[in-house]
Design a protein around this motif. Structure first.
Motif, short mmCIF file in Angstrom:
data_model
loop_
_atom_site.label_atom_id
_atom_site.label_comp_id
_atom_site.label_asym_id
_atom_site.label_seq_id
_atom_site.Cartn_x
_atom_site.Cartn_y
_atom_site.Cartn_z
N ALA A 52 58.44 103.62 31.74
CA ALA A 52 58.71 103.44 33.18
C ALA A 52 57.51 102.78 33.86
N ILE A 53 56.31 103.08 33.39
CA ILE A 53 55.12 102.40 33.90
C ILE A 53 55.20 100.92 33.58
N GLY A 54 55.59 100.60 32.37
CA GLY A 54 55.73 99.20 31.98
C GLY A 54 56.74 98.45 32.83
N GLU A 55 57.87 99.09 33.10
CA GLU A 55 58.90 98.46 33.92
C GLU A 55 58.41 98.27 35.35
N ALA A 56 57.74 99.28 35.88
CA ALA A 56 57.20 99.16 37.24
C ALA A 56 56.14 98.06 37.29
N PHE A 57 55.36 97.94 36.23
CA PHE A 57 54.35 96.89 36.21
C PHE A 57 54.99 95.51 36.17
N ARG A 58 56.09 95.36 35.45
CA ARG A 58 56.78 94.07 35.40
C ARG A 58 57.20 93.63 36.80
N GLN A 59 57.67 94.57 37.58
CA GLN A 59 58.07 94.22 38.95
C GLN A 59 56.85 93.86 39.80
N LEU A 60 55.77 94.59 39.63
CA LEU A 60 54.53 94.26 40.33
C LEU A 60 54.01 92.90 39.88
N ASP A 61 54.08 92.64 38.60
CA ASP A 61 53.63 91.37 38.06
C ASP A 61 54.45 90.20 38.61
N ARG A 101 49.23 92.97 31.20
CA ARG A 101 50.63 92.93 30.74
C ARG A 101 50.82 93.62 29.39
N ALA A 102 49.85 93.49 28.51
CA ALA A 102 49.98 94.06 27.17
C ALA A 102 50.06 95.58 27.21
N LYS A 103 49.22 96.20 28.02
CA LYS A 103 49.21 97.67 28.14
C LYS A 103 49.01 98.03 29.60
N PRO A 104 50.09 98.05 30.37
CA PRO A 104 49.95 98.33 31.81
C PRO A 104 49.56 99.77 32.13
N TYR A 105 49.42 100.58 31.13
CA TYR A 105 49.02 101.97 31.34
C TYR A 105 47.57 102.18 30.91
N ALA A 106 46.90 101.12 30.44
CA ALA A 106 45.51 101.23 29.99
C ALA A 106 44.56 101.09 31.18
N LEU A 149 50.10 118.24 22.56
CA LEU A 149 50.75 117.23 21.73
C LEU A 149 50.39 115.81 22.15
N ALA A 150 50.10 115.59 23.42
CA ALA A 150 49.79 114.25 23.91
C ALA A 150 48.62 113.65 23.14
N GLY A 151 47.61 114.46 22.90
CA GLY A 151 46.46 113.98 22.13
C GLY A 151 46.84 113.63 20.71
N LEU A 152 47.71 114.44 20.11
CA LEU A 152 48.15 114.16 18.74
C LEU A 152 48.98 112.88 18.67
N TYR A 153 49.74 112.63 19.70
CA TYR A 153 50.60 111.45 19.75
C TYR A 153 49.84 110.20 20.20
N GLY A 154 48.63 110.36 20.69
CA GLY A 154 47.85 109.21 21.13
C GLY A 154 48.11 108.79 22.57
N PHE A 155 48.66 109.67 23.37
CA PHE A 155 48.90 109.36 24.77
C PHE A 155 47.64 109.68 25.58
N ALA A 156 47.28 108.78 26.47
CA ALA A 156 46.11 108.99 27.34
C ALA A 156 46.54 108.74 28.79
N GLU A 157 45.76 109.28 29.70
CA GLU A 157 46.09 109.10 31.12
C GLU A 157 46.10 107.63 31.49
N ALA A 158 47.02 107.31 32.39
CA ALA A 158 47.15 105.94 32.88
C ALA A 158 46.39 105.82 34.20
N ARG A 159 46.11 104.60 34.58
CA ARG A 159 45.36 104.35 35.82
C ARG A 159 46.30 103.75 36.84
N SER A 160 46.19 104.21 38.06
CA SER A 160 47.00 103.65 39.13
C SER A 160 46.23 102.48 39.76
N LEU A 161 46.95 101.75 40.59
CA LEU A 161 46.34 100.60 41.29
C LEU A 161 46.14 100.91 42.75
#
Length: 183
Positions: A34-43, A89-94, A171-183
């Motif tokens: 959903a972050i990626g989709e929202a970023f596409r609209q922002l982009d 664009r590659a990682k809009p949550y990074a 589990l987030a750490g095990l799955y490799g999920f990290a906090e995203a940054r807002s704009l």
């Protein structure tokens, strides 16, 4: 018989944890997507703003030749914003690409504000229908960009909130999920 009961209970508990883990992973993926989709609209809004600014520069350069520094500043800011958006664009949550994009879009917005002030200062330009149409288009694009940014930040907030919830946080750490940054 009691040994078999514990074995069954152990398997049931393992199955529950396994399916819960899959559900938690799928939820985090859905929220990150959903972050990626929202970023596409922002982009899209950022791209539209860049295109409108290019048209504005093309129109104003010959009319205000003595304001080259302002035009160059806007053009440079636009290139930096486009480059930062490309990286995000590659990682809009990074975090790092979004931090660079936040700075670049702020600089671009400030340069655009300076150009608008310049246009207002030159009252003789106010009667140009093409200029007025471009300025109106930019105002519309800015509203769209602001809304898209709000949607993006909301998606980031929902994702980050899900990451902080227990036991998904483990589990987030095990799955490799990290906090995203807002704009």
């Amino acid at each position: 018989m009691s040994g078999g009961g514990w074995s069954w209970l152990g398997w049931a508990l393992a199955a529950i944890l396994f399916f819960w883990g899959i559900g938690a992973y799928n939820r985090l993926m859905r929220l990150r997507n959903a972050i990626g989709e929202a970023f596409r609209q922002l982009d899209q809004a950022l791209t539209a703003r860049a295109e409108a600014c290019s048209k504005l520069l093309t129109l104003l350069r010959p009319l205000l030749a003595n304001e080259q520094a302002t035009f160059d500043a806007l053009e440079t800011a636009q290139l930096e914003a486009s480059s930062a958006a490309q990286a995000a664009r590659a990682k809009p949550y990074a975090g790092d690409p979004l931090a660079a994009l936040a700075v670049a879009t702020a600089v671009h917005g400030a340069a655009l504000t300076r150009l608008n002030s310049l246009v207002e200062h030159h009252g003789e330009l106010s009667g140009m229908s093409e200029l007025n149409a471009l300025l109106d288009e930019l105002k519309l694009i800015e509203r769209q960009r602001a809304f898209a940014r709000q949607v993006f930040n909301q998606a980031v907030s929902q994702y980050n909130e899900a990451l902080q919830q227990f036991p998904t946080r483990i589990l987030a750490g095990l799955y490799g999920f990290a906090e995203a940054r807002s704009l």
